[in-house]
Write a protein that holds these residues in place. Structure first.
Motif, PDB file in Angstrom:
ATOM      1  N   GLU A 284      25.218  23.887  19.601  1.00  0.00           N
ATOM      2  CA  GLU A 284      24.202  23.559  20.594  1.00  0.00           C
ATOM      3  C   GLU A 284      24.856  23.411  21.962  1.00  0.00           C
ATOM      4  O   GLU A 284      26.065  23.178  22.078  1.00  0.00           O
ATOM      5  CB  GLU A 284      23.446  22.292  20.226  1.00  0.00           C
ATOM      6  CG  GLU A 284      24.280  21.021  20.271  1.00  0.00           C
ATOM      7  CD  GLU A 284      23.412  19.790  20.075  1.00  0.00           C
ATOM      8  OE1 GLU A 284      23.168  19.093  21.090  1.00  0.00           O
ATOM      9  OE2 GLU A 284      22.972  19.552  18.938  1.00  0.00           O
ATOM     10  N   ARG A 316      17.928  22.112  26.096  1.00  0.00           N
ATOM     11  CA  ARG A 316      18.864  22.031  24.964  1.00  0.00           C
ATOM     12  C   ARG A 316      18.618  23.229  24.051  1.00  0.00           C
ATOM     13  O   ARG A 316      17.526  23.390  23.497  1.00  0.00           O
ATOM     14  CB  ARG A 316      18.662  20.728  24.195  1.00  0.00           C
ATOM     15  CG  ARG A 316      19.510  20.609  22.930  1.00  0.00           C
ATOM     16  CD  ARG A 316      19.340  19.237  22.290  1.00  0.00           C
ATOM     17  NE  ARG A 316      19.915  19.183  20.957  1.00  0.00           N
ATOM     18  CZ  ARG A 316      19.208  19.222  19.826  1.00  0.00           C
ATOM     19  NH1 ARG A 316      17.870  19.318  19.890  1.00  0.00           N
ATOM     20  NH2 ARG A 316      19.800  19.172  18.644  1.00  0.00           N
ATOM     21  N   TYR A 318      19.871  25.179  20.628  1.00  0.00           N
ATOM     22  CA  TYR A 318      20.603  24.793  19.415  1.00  0.00           C
ATOM     23  C   TYR A 318      20.219  25.699  18.243  1.00  0.00           C
ATOM     24  O   TYR A 318      19.186  26.366  18.247  1.00  0.00           O
ATOM     25  CB  TYR A 318      20.311  23.337  19.056  1.00  0.00           C
ATOM     26  CG  TYR A 318      18.853  23.045  18.774  1.00  0.00           C
ATOM     27  CD1 TYR A 318      18.370  22.984  17.461  1.00  0.00           C
ATOM     28  CD2 TYR A 318      17.950  22.847  19.818  1.00  0.00           C
ATOM     29  CE1 TYR A 318      17.039  22.726  17.197  1.00  0.00           C
ATOM     30  CE2 TYR A 318      16.612  22.587  19.563  1.00  0.00           C
ATOM     31  CZ  TYR A 318      16.168  22.530  18.255  1.00  0.00           C
ATOM     32  OH  TYR A 318      14.847  22.280  18.000  1.00  0.00           O
TER      33      TYR A 318
END
Length: 339
Positions: A284, A316, A318
Motif C-alpha cells: 500500500e 490510499r 492498496y
C-alpha cells in the motif's frame, strides 16, 4: 543369486540298500528388506550295489523327480526396499517490473506433473490431474519407489496448469525438470537423489525450488469531486480549480462555467488512475494532493474570499488480495467556503 555348498560326503559298501535323509533349511538373519525362506527341504539319498564295485545313488529332493546328480536345493529370498521423494515448486507474484508482491492465499493456482521420456511428455500415472498449491504457494508431488526401481533414472516435468486463470494475473509458460536417480541404500531403504533444472538445462542450486512467477496487472481509478456554488451572476462567469500532487508528479485543472443568471450548483471532477507499479513493491501507499480554487483577481465583479480555500486530499492505494483498491480522505486546510 549365490551358491552354498556342504562338505562332500563319502559312502562305503555298507550304504548299499540304505536310504539317508537330510534336512536343509535357511537360518533367518536380521537384514531389513529381506524375506527369508525358512521352509525345510528334505533330501533323500538311496544307494544300490550293481556289482561293479561302484555304488549307484538315487537322489530325491522334496519328493521331486529322481536324479543321479548331486542334490541341489533352491532357496528363494525376496528383497524389498522402498523410498520416496517430494517434487515441489513454488508460486510467486510480481508486478510488471518484476517486483515481488505478497501472494494471495485465496488464489489456488494448479500445477501439472508429466513423465518425460526421450524429451516427450506424458501424464504422470500418480498425478493425472492438476494439483493445487497450498496456502503458502507450494505444490508437492510425492513419488514413491520400490526395489524394482533400483538403478533407474526418471525425469519429470512441472508446469503451471494453463486452465487455471485468475483476473489480473498473467500465467507463465515456464517449466522445470526434476531428475530422480534410484539406488539401493541397503537394509530395505532406497537412495533417492533429485535435481531440478530450468528450461535452459541449468541446474538449480541445492535447496532451491522451481519458482513460477505470475505477473499481476492491477489498476484502479478514483474521482476527486467538487461542487461550486455561485450566486448573483449577471453575466457568464468561469471558475478554475487545480489539483496538484504534493508527493507525486501530478497537476490538472478543471473549469466550471456559469451562464448569466445561472444559480445552480456546478460540479467538477479530477480522475486519478493507479497501477501496481505505483506501489513500488509495497502492499500500500498514500498519495497527497492539494485542491485549490484559482481566483481571477482581474474580475472585480466577483467577491472571492480574501484567503483562498484549500483542501488536502489523501489517496490510499492498496492491495486487497490480488485486487488493487483506492480510498480517499478530503480535509479542508485553509480558508472558508467560497460562494
Amino acid at each position: 543369486s549365490g551358491t552354498a555348498s556342504f562338505e562332500t560326503r563319502t559312502y562305503g559298501l555298507e550304504a548299499a540298500g540304505k536310504t539317508y535323509n537330510y534336512i536343509v533349511e535357511e537360518t533367518a538373519g536380521n537384514n531389513s528388506g529381506i524375506t527369508y525362506d525358512t521352509t525345510p527341504r528334505k533330501i533323500s539319498v538311496r544307494f544300490t550295489d550293481n556289482g561293479t564295485g561302484i555304488l549307484q545313488k538315487e537322489v530325491t529332493v522334496d519328493s521331486g523327480s529322481a536324479t543321479t546328480d548331486d542334490a541341489t536345493v533352491y532357496i528363494n529370498n525376496e528383497y524389498s526396499a522402498d523410498g520416496s521423494t517430494d517434487l515441489q515448486a513454488h508460486k510467486y507474484v510480481a508486478d510488471k517490473n518484476g517486483k515481488r508482491l505478497v501472494l494471495d492465499p485465496n488464489k489456488k493456482f494448479k500445477f501439472q506433473l508429466f513423465d518425460v521420456t526421450d524429451g516427450k511428455e506424458s501424464a504422470d500415472a500418480d498425478y493425472p490431474n492438476a494439483t493445487e498449491m497450498d496456502e503458502n504457494g507450494t505444490v508437492t508431488f510425492r513419488k514413491s519407489y520400490t526395489a524394482d526401481d533400483i538403478g533407474k533414472t526418471y525425469t519429470y516435468r512441472i508446469r503451471e496448469d494453463a486452465s487455471t486463470e485468475f483476473e489480473g494475473y498473467t500465467n507463465t509458460k515456464a517449466y522445470y525438470d526434476a531428475v530422480v536417480k534410484i539406488t539401493d541404500a541397503g537394509n530395505g531403504k532406497l537412495g533417492v537423489e533429485k535435481k531440478y533444472y530450468d528450461a535452459s538445462g541449468a541446474e538449480l542450486a541445492t535447496g532451491e525450488l522451481p519458482g513460477f512467477t505470475n505477473e499481476l496487472n492491477g489498476n484502479v481509478e478514483l474521482d476527486i469531486d467538487g461542487t461550486k456554488t455561485f450566486s448573483g451572476a449577471n453575466a457568464a462567469k468561469n471558475f478554475n480549480f487545480a489539483l496538484t500532487g504534493q508527493d507525486v508528479v501530478y497537476s490538472d485543472t478543471q473549469t466550471v462555467k456559469f451562464a448569466a443568471g445561472d444559480k445552480a450548483n456546478k460540479s467538477f471532477s479530477f480522475k486519478l488512475a493507479y497501477t501496481l507499479t505505483d506501489l513500488e513493491g509495497a502492499n500500500e501507499k498514500t498519495f497527497h494532493y492539494l485542491l485549490t480554487e484559482t481566483p481571477d483577481t482581474t474580475d472585480k465583479s466577483v467577491d472571492y474570499n480574501a484567503e483562498n480555500v484549500t483542501y488536502e486530499v489523501a489517496v490510499r492505494v492498496y492491495l486487497e488480495g490480488s485486487v488493487l483498491k483506492a480510498v480517499k480522505t478530503v480535509k479542508q486546510v485553509t480558508g472558508t467556503p467560497v460562494t
